[in-house]
Every structure is written in C-alpha cells, then in structure tokens.
Motif scaffolding. Structure first.
Motif, PDB file in Angstrom:
ATOM      1  N   GLY A  82      -8.231  -5.103  -0.634  1.00  0.00           N
ATOM      2  CA  GLY A  82      -7.216  -4.055  -0.547  1.00  0.00           C
ATOM      3  C   GLY A  82      -7.660  -2.663  -0.910  1.00  0.00           C
ATOM      4  N   ARG A  83      -8.971  -2.451  -1.119  1.00  0.00           N
ATOM      5  CA  ARG A  83      -9.411  -1.130  -1.548  1.00  0.00           C
ATOM      6  C   ARG A  83      -8.996  -0.028  -0.577  1.00  0.00           C
ATOM      7  NH1 ARG A  83     -15.006   1.954  -1.172  1.00  0.00           N
ATOM      8  NH2 ARG A  83     -14.093   2.129   0.894  1.00  0.00           N
ATOM      9  N   ASP A  84      -9.292  -0.214   0.711  1.00  0.00           N
ATOM     10  CA  ASP A  84      -8.951   0.824   1.687  1.00  0.00           C
ATOM     11  C   ASP A  84      -7.436   0.994   1.804  1.00  0.00           C
ATOM     12  OD1 ASP A  84     -11.645   1.095   2.056  1.00  0.00           O
ATOM     13  OD2 ASP A  84     -11.691   0.357   4.115  1.00  0.00           O
ATOM     14  N   CYS A  85      -6.686  -0.110   1.680  1.00  0.00           N
ATOM     15  CA  CYS A  85      -5.230  -0.017   1.757  1.00  0.00           C
ATOM     16  C   CYS A  85      -4.672   0.832   0.619  1.00  0.00           C
ATOM     17  CB  CYS A  85      -4.604  -1.410   1.730  1.00  0.00           C
ATOM     18  SG  CYS A  85      -4.857  -2.381   3.227  1.00  0.00           S
ATOM     19  N   TYR A  86      -5.186   0.613  -0.588  1.00  0.00           N
ATOM     20  CA  TYR A  86      -4.697   1.391  -1.725  1.00  0.00           C
ATOM     21  C   TYR A  86      -5.150   2.844  -1.653  1.00  0.00           C
ATOM     22  CZ  TYR A  86      -2.955  -2.855  -3.907  1.00  0.00           C
ATOM     23  OH  TYR A  86      -2.244  -4.006  -4.176  1.00  0.00           O
ATOM     24  N   LEU A  87      -6.295   3.084  -1.058  1.00  0.00           N
ATOM     25  CA  LEU A  87      -6.725   4.454  -0.822  1.00  0.00           C
ATOM     26  C   LEU A  87      -5.795   5.128   0.185  1.00  0.00           C
ATOM     27  CD1 LEU A  87      -8.719   6.811  -0.982  1.00  0.00           C
ATOM     28  CD2 LEU A  87     -10.194   5.596   0.603  1.00  0.00           C
ATOM     29  N   LEU A  88      -5.533   4.441   1.302  1.00  0.00           N
ATOM     30  CA  LEU A  88      -4.655   4.982   2.336  1.00  0.00           C
ATOM     31  C   LEU A  88      -3.219   5.130   1.847  1.00  0.00           C
ATOM     32  CD1 LEU A  88      -6.105   2.902   5.275  1.00  0.00           C
ATOM     33  CD2 LEU A  88      -6.158   5.397   5.128  1.00  0.00           C
ATOM     34  N   SER A  89      -2.803   4.245   0.949  1.00  0.00           N
ATOM     35  CA  SER A  89      -1.463   4.329   0.379  1.00  0.00           C
ATOM     36  C   SER A  89      -1.198   5.701  -0.219  1.00  0.00           C
ATOM     37  CB  SER A  89      -1.298   3.244  -0.692  1.00  0.00           C
ATOM     38  OG  SER A  89      -0.134   3.453  -1.461  1.00  0.00           O
ATOM     39  N   GLN A  90      -2.217   6.256  -0.871  1.00  0.00           N
ATOM     40  CA  GLN A  90      -2.086   7.582  -1.473  1.00  0.00           C
ATOM     41  C   GLN A  90      -2.082   8.687  -0.420  1.00  0.00           C
ATOM     42  OE1 GLN A  90      -4.724   7.845  -5.208  1.00  0.00           O
ATOM     43  NE2 GLN A  90      -5.464   5.982  -4.218  1.00  0.00           N
ATOM     44  N   LEU A  91      -2.835   8.485   0.667  1.00  0.00           N
ATOM     45  CA  LEU A  91      -2.976   9.533   1.679  1.00  0.00           C
ATOM     46  C   LEU A  91      -1.786   9.598   2.637  1.00  0.00           C
ATOM     47  CD1 LEU A  91      -6.786   9.148   2.513  1.00  0.00           C
ATOM     48  CD2 LEU A  91      -5.675  10.572   0.775  1.00  0.00           C
ATOM     49  N   VAL A  92      -1.130   8.462   2.899  1.00  0.00           N
ATOM     50  CA  VAL A  92       0.064   8.493   3.768  1.00  0.00           C
ATOM     51  C   VAL A  92       1.285   8.947   2.987  1.00  0.00           C
ATOM     52  CG1 VAL A  92      -0.837   6.683   5.275  1.00  0.00           C
ATOM     53  CG2 VAL A  92       0.702   6.053   3.401  1.00  0.00           C
ATOM     54  N   GLY A  93       1.233   8.814   1.669  1.00  0.00           N
ATOM     55  CA  GLY A  93       2.356   9.217   0.834  1.00  0.00           C
ATOM     56  C   GLY A  93       3.422   8.136   0.749  1.00  0.00           C
ATOM     57  N   GLU A  94       4.407   8.395  -0.095  1.00  0.00           N
ATOM     58  CA  GLU A  94       5.445   7.392  -0.335  1.00  0.00           C
ATOM     59  C   GLU A  94       6.273   7.103   0.904  1.00  0.00           C
ATOM     60  OE1 GLU A  94       8.494   6.272  -3.993  1.00  0.00           O
ATOM     61  OE2 GLU A  94       7.739   8.314  -3.784  1.00  0.00           O
ATOM     62  N   GLN A  95       6.341   8.047   1.840  1.00  0.00           N
ATOM     63  CA  GLN A  95       7.114   7.848   3.066  1.00  0.00           C
ATOM     64  C   GLN A  95       6.311   7.102   4.138  1.00  0.00           C
ATOM     65  OE1 GLN A  95      10.349   8.592   2.874  1.00  0.00           O
ATOM     66  NE2 GLN A  95       9.760   9.216   0.796  1.00  0.00           N
ATOM     67  N   GLY A  96       5.002   6.955   3.937  1.00  0.00           N
ATOM     68  CA  GLY A  96       4.185   6.183   4.859  1.00  0.00           C
ATOM     69  C   GLY A  96       4.146   4.720   4.458  1.00  0.00           C
ATOM     70  N   HIS A  97       3.359   3.939   5.190  1.00  0.00           N
ATOM     71  CA  HIS A  97       3.278   2.509   4.889  1.00  0.00           C
ATOM     72  C   HIS A  97       1.924   1.973   5.334  1.00  0.00           C
ATOM     73  CE1 HIS A  97       4.029  -1.850   5.171  1.00  0.00           C
ATOM     74  NE2 HIS A  97       4.910  -1.617   4.210  1.00  0.00           N
ATOM     75  N   VAL A  98       1.378   1.047   4.541  1.00  0.00           N
ATOM     76  CA  VAL A  98       0.083   0.444   4.859  1.00  0.00           C
ATOM     77  C   VAL A  98       0.213  -1.074   4.786  1.00  0.00           C
ATOM     78  CG1 VAL A  98      -2.364   0.307   4.289  1.00  0.00           C
ATOM     79  CG2 VAL A  98      -1.105   2.432   3.856  1.00  0.00           C
ATOM     80  N   THR A  99      -0.232  -1.747   5.850  1.00  0.00           N
ATOM     81  CA  THR A  99      -0.245  -3.210   5.903  1.00  0.00           C
ATOM     82  C   THR A  99      -1.685  -3.683   5.961  1.00  0.00           C
ATOM     83  OG1 THR A  99       1.853  -3.289   7.135  1.00  0.00           O
ATOM     84  CG2 THR A  99       0.446  -5.250   7.231  1.00  0.00           C
ATOM     85  N   LYS A 121       0.651   3.636 -10.804  1.00  0.00           N
ATOM     86  CA  LYS A 121      -0.409   4.639 -10.897  1.00  0.00           C
ATOM     87  C   LYS A 121      -0.136   5.811  -9.962  1.00  0.00           C
ATOM     88  CE  LYS A 121      -4.697   5.177 -12.681  1.00  0.00           C
ATOM     89  NZ  LYS A 121      -5.005   5.077 -14.120  1.00  0.00           N
ATOM     90  N   PHE A 122       0.383   5.518  -8.756  1.00  0.00           N
ATOM     91  CA  PHE A 122       0.633   6.563  -7.759  1.00  0.00           C
ATOM     92  C   PHE A 122       1.968   7.262  -7.986  1.00  0.00           C
ATOM     93  CE2 PHE A 122      -1.790   3.616  -4.586  1.00  0.00           C
ATOM     94  CZ  PHE A 122      -2.961   3.804  -5.309  1.00  0.00           C
ATOM     95  N   GLY A 123       2.821   6.704  -8.847  1.00  0.00           N
ATOM     96  CA  GLY A 123       4.123   7.302  -9.097  1.00  0.00           C
ATOM     97  C   GLY A 123       5.143   7.025  -8.023  1.00  0.00           C
ATOM     98  N   TYR A 124       4.984   5.890  -7.313  1.00  0.00           N
ATOM     99  CA  TYR A 124       5.908   5.543  -6.232  1.00  0.00           C
ATOM    100  C   TYR A 124       7.051   4.686  -6.781  1.00  0.00           C
ATOM    101  CZ  TYR A 124       2.247   7.027  -2.924  1.00  0.00           C
ATOM    102  OH  TYR A 124       1.308   7.737  -2.213  1.00  0.00           O
ATOM    103  N   ARG A 125       8.260   4.919  -6.287  1.00  0.00           N
ATOM    104  CA  ARG A 125       9.419   4.154  -6.729  1.00  0.00           C
ATOM    105  C   ARG A 125       9.438   2.744  -6.153  1.00  0.00           C
ATOM    106  NH1 ARG A 125      13.706   8.469  -4.850  1.00  0.00           N
ATOM    107  NH2 ARG A 125      12.058   8.628  -3.265  1.00  0.00           N
ATOM    108  N   LYS A 126       8.901   2.575  -4.965  1.00  0.00           N
ATOM    109  CA  LYS A 126       8.836   1.243  -4.352  1.00  0.00           C
ATOM    110  C   LYS A 126       7.504   1.113  -3.610  1.00  0.00           C
ATOM    111  CE  LYS A 126      11.251   2.670  -0.128  1.00  0.00           C
ATOM    112  NZ  LYS A 126      12.381   2.364   0.785  1.00  0.00           N
ATOM    113  N   PRO A 127       7.027  -0.105  -3.418  1.00  0.00           N
ATOM    114  CA  PRO A 127       5.720  -0.289  -2.770  1.00  0.00           C
ATOM    115  C   PRO A 127       5.695   0.231  -1.339  1.00  0.00           C
ATOM    116  CG  PRO A 127       6.398  -2.284  -3.917  1.00  0.00           C
ATOM    117  CD  PRO A 127       7.592  -1.380  -3.907  1.00  0.00           C
ATOM    118  N   ASN A 128       4.605   0.856  -0.963  1.00  0.00           N
ATOM    119  CA  ASN A 128       4.399   1.241   0.433  1.00  0.00           C
ATOM    120  C   ASN A 128       3.208   0.477   1.019  1.00  0.00           C
ATOM    121  OD1 ASN A 128       2.206   2.546  -0.729  1.00  0.00           O
ATOM    122  ND2 ASN A 128       2.461   4.438   0.475  1.00  0.00           N
ATOM    123  N   VAL A 129       2.856  -0.643   0.364  1.00  0.00           N
ATOM    124  CA  VAL A 129       1.788  -1.506   0.873  1.00  0.00           C
ATOM    125  C   VAL A 129       2.285  -2.952   0.902  1.00  0.00           C
ATOM    126  CG1 VAL A 129      -0.111  -0.058   0.038  1.00  0.00           C
ATOM    127  CG2 VAL A 129       0.787  -1.877  -1.419  1.00  0.00           C
TER     128      VAL A 129
END
Length: 360
Positions: A82-99, A121-129
């Motif tokens: 999941g390394r790339d997913c968690y990296l992308l999670s930060q770049l798409v932002g809370e309104q984006g989504h990574v599978t 860690k990212f400060g997101y209210r709900k998961p985006n992954v």
C-alpha cells in the motif's frame, strides 16, 4: 532451480512476495528497485508520513506518480503493502479516492492494517483508501465497475501477469473516457525463451514475464488505448551469475509509459498548445513524456495524438488548445525519446523505427 508452468504462476508469485521476500534487500536484481531519479519535494514530504512497515514491504520498480491528481479517483494494480496508495491518498486529497488491489493476501493485510494510522496522520475525517485481494486480470470479481476511475497505475506488476492483454483490457474498462493508465514495468529486447519464461525466480524478480517492447504497442492498440508515450527508461542489472547465464544476451529495462482512453470524436489534427500552469508541483513546467515538455505560457506544436490526449483528459483545463501545429510530428508519441544509457538506443529505436533517437 525449479521451472514454472504457466498455470502455477499466480501461486508461485504470491509465495515469492508473501513468504520469500521480507524486505526490498532480498531482491536478486535491480528490476524492482526504485530509480535514483530525484523526487519532487511534494512527494518526498508525503513519503515521510507513511508507516515504516508499509515502506519496508515495498518492492516496486519506481514511483508511479502522474501529475494533476487533486480529487481524482485512482486504481493501483498490484498495490502490495500500500505504499503508493498511501502516497497518492495525500496527493488526491480528502475528496479523492484510491483503490488498491493485489493477489498476495499477506501484502493486502499489511496495507489494510494501517488505514486508520494513515487517515489520522493525514488529518482525514474518513478513509479515502480501500484495498482488495484479487487479480488485476479480473477486476470485476472485486466489484470494480466500468468507467469508475480517472487514473489506473501499476508499479512493476504487469510482468507478473500471464495474460497482459487481459490486464490492459480491464484497465481500459474501468477508466473513464479521457482517463489514463500510467505505469512502470519491465520490458525485454526480444521475446523471451521458454527457459526464461518458466523460471520461478526470474518470474518473481519481474524478468520472466517481461513483455517485448513491440508487444506493448500492439496490445495497447488492440485494446483501444492511445499509442504508448514513453516517460522514462533505465537499464536493469542482474547481480546473480546463475541468472545472467540463463538470460544470455537478452536485455531488460525498467520503463514508465502513459496510455490514454481517448474518446471517439476527440481532436483529430495537429495543434498548438499553451500550458496555463498551476498543476501542483509543476506550476512552471510540465514534463509530460520524453518528447513533450510544456512551459507555462509557451506555444508548443503537438501532433494529433497529443492534442487529442490533452483535449479529452484531466489536463484539458490546464491548456489552451488551438488549431495549427506541425503535421510532421503526427503518429510518433515517442519521437525524441531519451534513454539513460547509450546501449539502449538501438532497441528503443527498433521499437518505433520512424522515431529518430537523439545523441546523448
């Protein structure tokens, strides 16, 4: 060493990545080692926030991070720990989504285990992954629907699939019109012998299933993608004498390509384009591939293929596109592609002989 039958490939690869490899230092070749290419500060900072176990279980052959990601929906094929997913999670932002989807259950378990850690860690209210255990040749089995993603990425995993055409067809299916497949993988200078293809360790090391360059182009065309655009390429070294003897004179590179799902009726003629700037991390200059670099406010002639890509994709609002351009460029996405070693020029040129290779 033991050889490998094609119907055993999935199980053997799962065992190799789930049991034999415990850290990246266990790899026997450089096929799955990250490039030394400098990373943007945005990416370096994002990597610092990823859990140590996720990073330690990463076996990719280079970061696959395209540009213009805000609020995008991204699918990572072969997401591993999941390394790339968690990296992308930060770049798409809370309104984006990574599978992420991966066939190695142990790797998926590592990725899932750290979802709560990363969201806090990212400060997101709900998961985006989210992560699924499954096969990239059968994304429907994991419930992934048609035209549901803006971008599909993969990092040194398509070579591990026995049926590359099925992987590209599934990626094409789940991409939205104008969507992109941006992926790093291993390619060979020739079609591989049965000895190489059936070698268990060479499969696990990403070499036994490597595509011949020309076959990537024919598969992409058959599936319906735009012609592959080469982004980067670097040679692979084999640090094991026994493996070197088996491979013989075949050469391998790790290369990043981008493919687009260009809708019918898109721009069909050369054009002049002007980059408006503003993409985070690429505000003044966007290095799109080995042929096209766009500087803010600068007029660039592009072929019909590139014009159609820019006009139909998520990049459209970042460019002013107008009629014109040099017709002579048409049909050559890789024109002028630079490779990092002179020894690779010969067979990269062979791939697209109409595209002259520059001097180093």
């Amino acid at each position: 060493m033991a050889t490998l039958c094609r119907d055993q490939i999935h199980q053997e690869v799962q065992d190799y990545y789930g049991k034999e490899l415990q850290k990246s230092e266990d790899l026997k070749t450089s096929a799955c080692v990250t490039s030394a290419r400098p990373l943007p500060k945005l990416v370096r900072d994002a990597l610092k926030h990823i859990h140590d176990e996720v990073v330690a279980r990463y076996y990719g052959c280079g970061l696959v991070i395209p540009e213009c990601l805000s609020s995008c929906r991204i699918l990572d094929l072969g997401s591993g720990s999941g390394r790339d997913c968690y990296l992308l999670s930060q770049l798409v932002g809370e309104q984006g989504h990574v599978t992420g989807i991966d066939m190695t259950e142990g790797q998926v378990e590592v990725a899932k285990k750290h979802i709560a850690y990363h969201m806090e860690k990212f400060g997101y209210r709900k998961p985006n992954v989210e992560f699924f255990h499954g096969y990239m040749e059968k994304l429907g089995d994991a419930g992934l629907s048609d035209e549901s993603y803006d971008i599909v990425i993969s990092n040194c995993v398509i070579n591990l699939a026995p049926d590359k055409g099925a992987v590209l067809r599934e990626a094409f299916r789940v991409l939205k019109p104008g969507g992109e497949m941006y992926f790093s993988d291993v390619y060979a200078s020739q079609r591989l012998s049965e000895t190489i293809q059936q070698h268990r360790v060479l499969w696990g090391e990403c070499l036994g299933g490597a595509l011949y360059w020309r076959d990537l182009y024919s598969i992409a065309e058959e599936v319906g993608f735009s012609p592959p655009c080469l982004v980067t390429a670097s040679p692979i070294t084999i640090g094991d004498k026994e493996l070197e003897d088996i491979i013989g004179d075949c050469r391998f590179v790790s290369a990043t390509f981008r493919l687009f799902k260009v809708p019918a009726g898109s721009w069909a003629r050369p054009a002049q384009v002007i980059y408006n700037g503003g993409i985070v991390g690429h505000e003044r200059e966007l290095v799109f591939d080995a042929n096209f670099t766009f500087k803010e406010g600068e007029v660039v002639d592009v072929d019909a293929e590139m014009a159609a890509i820019l006009q139909s994709s998520r990049f459209a609002e970042k460019f002013l596109i107008r009629a014109g351009g040099a017709a002579a460029l048409q049909g050559c996405c890789c024109k002028g592609a630079k490779v990092s070693r002179g020894q690779l020029h010969g067979w990269v040129k062979e791939l697209r002989p109409e595209c002259p290779m520059p001097s180093e």
